[in-house]
Write a protein that holds these residues in place. Structure first.
Motif, PDB file in Angstrom:
ATOM      1  N   GLU A 151       0.844  -1.202   0.000  1.00 30.70           N
ATOM      2  CA  GLU A 151       0.000   0.000   0.000  1.00 30.70           C
ATOM      3  C   GLU A 151       0.875   1.246   0.000  1.00 30.70           C
ATOM      4  O   GLU A 151       1.802   1.375   0.796  1.00 30.70           O
ATOM      5  CB  GLU A 151      -0.869  -0.020   1.256  1.00 30.70           C
ATOM      6  N   GLU A 152       0.595   2.185  -0.914  1.00 34.26           N
ATOM      7  CA  GLU A 152       1.374   3.423  -0.963  1.00 34.26           C
ATOM      8  C   GLU A 152       0.829   4.413   0.059  1.00 34.26           C
ATOM      9  O   GLU A 152      -0.377   4.644   0.137  1.00 34.26           O
ATOM     10  CB  GLU A 152       1.331   4.052  -2.352  1.00 34.26           C
ATOM     11  N   VAL A 153       1.734   4.988   0.816  1.00 30.09           N
ATOM     12  CA  VAL A 153       1.385   5.934   1.862  1.00 30.09           C
ATOM     13  C   VAL A 153       2.274   7.165   1.718  1.00 30.09           C
ATOM     14  O   VAL A 153       3.504   7.047   1.672  1.00 30.09           O
ATOM     15  CB  VAL A 153       1.577   5.308   3.267  1.00 30.09           C
ATOM     16  N   LYS A 154       1.665   8.335   1.646  1.00 31.19           N
ATOM     17  CA  LYS A 154       2.427   9.580   1.572  1.00 31.19           C
ATOM     18  C   LYS A 154       2.738  10.049   2.996  1.00 31.19           C
ATOM     19  O   LYS A 154       1.830  10.311   3.782  1.00 31.19           O
ATOM     20  CB  LYS A 154       1.643  10.647   0.820  1.00 31.19           C
ATOM     21  N   VAL A 155       4.030  10.157   3.278  1.00 27.53           N
ATOM     22  CA  VAL A 155       4.480  10.504   4.624  1.00 27.53           C
ATOM     23  C   VAL A 155       4.941  11.954   4.640  1.00 27.53           C
ATOM     24  O   VAL A 155       5.928  12.314   3.991  1.00 27.53           O
ATOM     25  CB  VAL A 155       5.633   9.589   5.079  1.00 27.53           C
ATOM     26  N   GLY A 156       4.235  12.798   5.375  1.00 25.29           N
ATOM     27  CA  GLY A 156       4.587  14.204   5.468  1.00 25.29           C
ATOM     28  C   GLY A 156       5.738  14.434   6.430  1.00 25.29           C
ATOM     29  O   GLY A 156       5.730  13.935   7.562  1.00 25.29           O
ATOM     30  N   VAL A 157       6.741  15.166   5.944  1.00 28.80           N
ATOM     31  CA  VAL A 157       7.834  15.640   6.801  1.00 28.80           C
ATOM     32  C   VAL A 157       7.935  17.144   6.610  1.00 28.80           C
ATOM     33  O   VAL A 157       7.523  17.674   5.573  1.00 28.80           O
ATOM     34  CB  VAL A 157       9.178  14.958   6.468  1.00 28.80           C
ATOM     35  N   ALA A 158       8.488  17.830   7.596  1.00 27.04           N
ATOM     36  CA  ALA A 158       8.683  19.272   7.451  1.00 27.04           C
ATOM     37  C   ALA A 158       9.653  19.544   6.310  1.00 27.04           C
ATOM     38  O   ALA A 158      10.684  18.883   6.187  1.00 27.04           O
ATOM     39  CB  ALA A 158       9.212  19.867   8.746  1.00 27.04           C
ATOM     40  N   ALA A 159       9.318  20.509   5.457  1.00 27.38           N
ATOM     41  CA  ALA A 159      10.120  20.769   4.256  1.00 27.38           C
ATOM     42  C   ALA A 159      11.515  21.282   4.579  1.00 27.38           C
ATOM     43  O   ALA A 159      12.435  21.126   3.780  1.00 27.38           O
ATOM     44  CB  ALA A 159       9.386  21.768   3.359  1.00 27.38           C
ATOM     45  N   GLU A 160      11.679  21.908   5.748  1.00 29.15           N
ATOM     46  CA  GLU A 160      12.984  22.466   6.097  1.00 29.15           C
ATOM     47  C   GLU A 160      13.821  21.433   6.865  1.00 29.15           C
ATOM     48  O   GLU A 160      13.268  20.517   7.480  1.00 29.15           O
ATOM     49  CB  GLU A 160      12.829  23.718   6.949  1.00 29.15           C
ATOM     50  N   PRO A 161      15.149  21.552   6.813  1.00 26.92           N
ATOM     51  CA  PRO A 161      16.006  20.623   7.551  1.00 26.92           C
ATOM     52  C   PRO A 161      15.734  20.672   9.050  1.00 26.92           C
ATOM     53  O   PRO A 161      15.528  21.744   9.611  1.00 26.92           O
ATOM     54  CB  PRO A 161      17.426  21.122   7.239  1.00 26.92           C
ATOM     55  N   TYR A 162      15.746  19.513   9.687  1.00 27.16           N
ATOM     56  CA  TYR A 162      15.574  19.427  11.132  1.00 27.16           C
ATOM     57  C   TYR A 162      16.501  18.331  11.674  1.00 27.16           C
ATOM     58  O   TYR A 162      16.060  17.277  12.120  1.00 27.16           O
ATOM     59  CB  TYR A 162      14.110  19.127  11.474  1.00 27.16           C
ATOM     60  N   PRO A 163      17.829  18.557  11.567  1.00 30.78           N
ATOM     61  CA  PRO A 163      18.776  17.541  12.026  1.00 30.78           C
ATOM     62  C   PRO A 163      18.730  17.384  13.540  1.00 30.78           C
ATOM     63  O   PRO A 163      18.421  18.343  14.247  1.00 30.78           O
ATOM     64  CB  PRO A 163      20.123  18.106  11.563  1.00 30.78           C
ATOM     65  N   PRO A 164      18.982  16.170  14.047  1.00 33.22           N
ATOM     66  CA  PRO A 164      19.393  14.970  13.309  1.00 33.22           C
ATOM     67  C   PRO A 164      18.222  14.095  12.878  1.00 33.22           C
ATOM     68  O   PRO A 164      18.408  12.919  12.580  1.00 33.22           O
ATOM     69  CB  PRO A 164      20.237  14.238  14.349  1.00 33.22           C
ATOM     70  N   PHE A 165      17.028  14.659  12.819  1.00 27.42           N
ATOM     71  CA  PHE A 165      15.836  13.858  12.547  1.00 27.42           C
ATOM     72  C   PHE A 165      15.542  13.718  11.056  1.00 27.42           C
ATOM     73  O   PHE A 165      15.392  12.604  10.544  1.00 27.42           O
ATOM     74  CB  PHE A 165      14.634  14.453  13.291  1.00 27.42           C
ATOM     75  N   THR A 166      15.414  14.830  10.357  1.00 28.12           N
ATOM     76  CA  THR A 166      15.149  14.795   8.917  1.00 28.12           C
ATOM     77  C   THR A 166      15.886  15.940   8.237  1.00 28.12           C
ATOM     78  O   THR A 166      15.759  17.087   8.658  1.00 28.12           O
ATOM     79  CB  THR A 166      13.650  14.927   8.610  1.00 28.12           C
ATOM     80  N   SER A 167      16.625  15.611   7.177  1.00 28.88           N
ATOM     81  CA  SER A 167      17.319  16.625   6.384  1.00 28.88           C
ATOM     82  C   SER A 167      17.593  16.062   4.995  1.00 28.88           C
ATOM     83  O   SER A 167      17.920  14.875   4.865  1.00 28.88           O
ATOM     84  CB  SER A 167      18.649  17.025   7.017  1.00 28.88           C
ATOM     85  N   PRO A 168      17.503  16.886   3.954  1.00 24.23           N
ATOM     86  CA  PRO A 168      17.928  16.428   2.639  1.00 24.23           C
ATOM     87  C   PRO A 168      19.446  16.541   2.524  1.00 24.23           C
ATOM     88  O   PRO A 168      20.026  17.538   2.952  1.00 24.23           O
ATOM     89  CB  PRO A 168      17.223  17.392   1.677  1.00 24.23           C
ATOM     90  N   ASP A 169      20.094  15.518   1.964  1.00 24.70           N
ATOM     91  CA  ASP A 169      21.537  15.612   1.759  1.00 24.70           C
ATOM     92  C   ASP A 169      21.828  16.360   0.463  1.00 24.70           C
ATOM     93  O   ASP A 169      20.924  16.918  -0.174  1.00 24.70           O
ATOM     94  CB  ASP A 169      22.191  14.230   1.793  1.00 24.70           C
ATOM     95  N   ALA A 170      23.083  16.392   0.060  1.00 22.25           N
ATOM     96  CA  ALA A 170      23.487  17.170  -1.111  1.00 22.25           C
ATOM     97  C   ALA A 170      22.799  16.702  -2.388  1.00 22.25           C
ATOM     98  O   ALA A 170      22.590  17.489  -3.320  1.00 22.25           O
ATOM     99  CB  ALA A 170      25.006  17.102  -1.280  1.00 22.25           C
ATOM    100  N   SER A 171      22.416  15.426  -2.432  1.00 20.60           N
ATOM    101  CA  SER A 171      21.758  14.892  -3.628  1.00 20.60           C
ATOM    102  C   SER A 171      20.239  15.046  -3.580  1.00 20.60           C
ATOM    103  O   SER A 171      19.544  14.705  -4.537  1.00 20.60           O
ATOM    104  CB  SER A 171      22.107  13.414  -3.795  1.00 20.60           C
ATOM    105  N   GLY A 172      19.715  15.562  -2.441  1.00 21.69           N
ATOM    106  CA  GLY A 172      18.269  15.709  -2.287  1.00 21.69           C
ATOM    107  C   GLY A 172      17.605  14.548  -1.576  1.00 21.69           C
ATOM    108  O   GLY A 172      16.402  14.587  -1.323  1.00 21.69           O
ATOM    109  N   LYS A 173      18.379  13.522  -1.243  1.00 25.85           N
ATOM    110  CA  LYS A 173      17.819  12.370  -0.521  1.00 25.85           C
ATOM    111  C   LYS A 173      17.616  12.739   0.942  1.00 25.85           C
ATOM    112  O   LYS A 173      18.484  13.339   1.579  1.00 25.85           O
ATOM    113  CB  LYS A 173      18.776  11.178  -0.618  1.00 25.85           C
ATOM    114  N   TRP A 174      16.467  12.348   1.482  1.00 22.54           N
ATOM    115  CA  TRP A 174      16.184  12.646   2.888  1.00 22.54           C
ATOM    116  C   TRP A 174      16.864  11.630   3.785  1.00 22.54           C
ATOM    117  O   TRP A 174      16.776  10.422   3.568  1.00 22.54           O
ATOM    118  CB  TRP A 174      14.676  12.663   3.131  1.00 22.54           C
ATOM    119  N   VAL A 175      17.556  12.136   4.799  1.00 22.40           N
ATOM    120  CA  VAL A 175      18.300  11.291   5.722  1.00 22.40           C
ATOM    121  C   VAL A 175      18.037  11.758   7.154  1.00 22.40           C
ATOM    122  O   VAL A 175      17.513  12.843   7.379  1.00 22.40           O
ATOM    123  CB  VAL A 175      19.821  11.348   5.428  1.00 22.40           C
ATOM    124  N   GLY A 176      18.432  10.919   8.119  1.00 23.15           N
ATOM    125  CA  GLY A 176      18.286  11.284   9.518  1.00 23.15           C
ATOM    126  C   GLY A 176      17.621  10.187  10.325  1.00 23.15           C
ATOM    127  O   GLY A 176      17.115   9.197   9.785  1.00 23.15           O
TER     128      GLY A 176
END
Length: 259
Positions: free
Chosen positions: A25-50
């Protein structure tokens, strides 16, 4: 940030009893668009990490959900959920009585204290008296903004609200704020950065569960009981099988799950 990054979950493809390889089942998971390290941040390639990205990957794999990270501006993330633009929120959102009037939550998946930081050499405590005459910065539409208004509104010289935590931190580093209130873990990440070398933790605020909540949970639409049950079962499973501890120790030297 408009891009949507699909998380790849190898474990979700594993065949188990009662699951014969049908599409997840596809589920859209909302994250805050701005970086919030160490929880969620886009890396240099745009991949979300944390940490929270790894948590999301783990529960989605366990629940056999095809989860798609969908960045949303923080102050619009609950409306995005209720209007079905996203299906759940994994964004360090605290479970509070006020939010429960609008949305539902999974069981807690972490719980950390709320801290206040300020410039090194500026001696004050994280109390109403300590903030007397200070300019305090908080992120808009957060439990910290609500807490600051209640406890520091009469003593602080000014409480300034910002769209992102990064903007708050930048103004502290630039000397335009005397203090910042936020989650202690997010503040610790800032203090360990080059920009945060200016500052130090002044202490944690006195707890108020009515405002600060009972830990962080996955935000869900009211009535979406099937998804809630899957997420709660997945949280319990990764806690029991060691997955939660395994990815958490890459980020923290303490138990982020909390009491």
């Amino acid at each position: 940030m408009k891009q949507i990054v699909k998380a790849a979950f190898v474990a979700a493809a594993v065949t188990t009893a009662g699951f014969t390889g049908a599409m997840a089942e596809e589920v859209k998971v909302g994250v805050a668009a701005e970086p919030y390290p160490p929880f969620t941040s886009p890396d240099a390639s745009g991949k979300w990490v944390g940490w929270e990205v790894e948590f999301m990957e783990a529960i989605c794999a366990e629940a056999k959900l095809d989860c798609v990270i969908t960045p949303v501006a923080w102050d619009g993330i609950i409306p995005a959920l209720t209007s079905e633009k996203i299906d759940m929120i994994v964004g360090s959102m605290s479970i509070t009585e006020e939010r429960l009037k609008t949305i539902d939550f999974s069981d807690k998946y972490y719980n950390t204290p709320t801290g206040i930081i300020g410039a090194k050499g500026d001696d004050f405590e994280a109390t109403p008296e300590g903030l007397s005459g200070k300019i305090l910065g908080v992120q808009v539409s957060t439990i910290h903004a609500d807490y600051a208004d209640k406890y520091f509104g009469e003593t602080a010289d000014e409480i300034k609200q910002y769209q992102t935590q990064d903007e708050v931190n930048q103004d502290l580093a630039a000397g335009r704020l005397d203090a910042v209130q936020a989650d202690a873990i997010a503040l610790d990440a800032f203090l360990k950065s080059d920009a945060g070398a200016c500052c130090e933790l002044k202490g944690n605020v006195a707890d108020d569960p009515a405002i600060l909540g009972a830990g962080v949970g996955v935000g869900l639409r009211k009535g979406d009981t099937e998804l809630k049950d899957k997420i709660n079962a997945a949280i319990a499973a990764i806690r029991a099988n060691g997955t939660y501890e395994e990815f958490s120790k890459k980020y923290f030297d303490f138990d982020i799950y909390g009491g």
